[in-house]
Write a protein that holds these residues in place. Structure first.
Motif, PDB file in Angstrom:
ATOM      1  N   GLY A  14       0.809  -1.211   0.000  1.00  0.00           N
ATOM      2  CA  GLY A  14       0.000   0.000   0.000  1.00  0.00           C
ATOM      3  C   GLY A  14       0.843   1.261   0.000  1.00  0.00           C
ATOM      4  N   LYS A  49      -7.019   0.398  -0.221  1.00  0.00           N
ATOM      5  CA  LYS A  49      -7.310  -0.982   0.175  1.00  0.00           C
ATOM      6  C   LYS A  49      -6.410  -1.410   1.335  1.00  0.00           C
ATOM      7  CE  LYS A  49      -8.621  -2.573  -4.448  1.00  0.00           C
ATOM      8  NZ  LYS A  49      -8.255  -3.499  -5.544  1.00  0.00           N
ATOM      9  N   TYR A  50      -5.262  -0.734   1.476  1.00  0.00           N
ATOM     10  CA  TYR A  50      -4.254  -1.141   2.447  1.00  0.00           C
ATOM     11  C   TYR A  50      -4.003  -0.105   3.543  1.00  0.00           C
ATOM     12  CZ  TYR A  50      -3.303  -4.083  -1.594  1.00  0.00           C
ATOM     13  OH  TYR A  50      -3.431  -4.944  -2.655  1.00  0.00           O
TER      14      TYR A  50
END
Length: 117
Positions: free
Chosen positions: A3, A52-53
């Protein structure tokens, strides 16, 4: 770690896009205008994937803050834009704010993990 790499890519693309915006001379130069669109399109895509991370509050602050600092430095070096103690203080404060957000984000993550167990 993935990420953060994607977020770093988003930052580089945003700085590239902003530089192309300057070079486009108000969108009068088609090549630089196209490179601006590509830079920012890639930056927003990478930023969205990094979410997403990485938490939104941290990712957006780092993206915008680091992009601002790097763009200011490019402006100072390449286009000889004015730089004084107020500019330096602003860059230091932005960088410090990013560091504080990183610290608070890590503390919150550790606290959530501790509460789960």
């Amino acid at each position: 770690m993935k990420g953060y790499f994607i977020l770093a890519t988003a930052i580089v693309c945003e700085v590239f896009g902003t530089t192309m915006l300057k070079l486009s001379s108000g969108f009068t130069k088609p090549l630089f205008s196209l490179l601006f669109v590509i830079g920012f399109g890639t930056a927003f895509y990478c930023l969205s994937v990094s979410l997403k991370y990485i938490p939104l509050s941290y990712a957006y602050a780092v993206w915008s803050g680091a992009g601002t600092v790097l763009t200011a430095i490019i402006g100072i070096i390449v286009w000889h834009e004015p730089f004084g103690w107020l500019s330096a203080a602003g860059i230091i404060l932005i960088t410090g704010g990013i560091a504080l957000l990183n610290t608070s984000s890590k503390q919150a993550t550790n606290q959530r993990k501790a509460e789960q167990y």
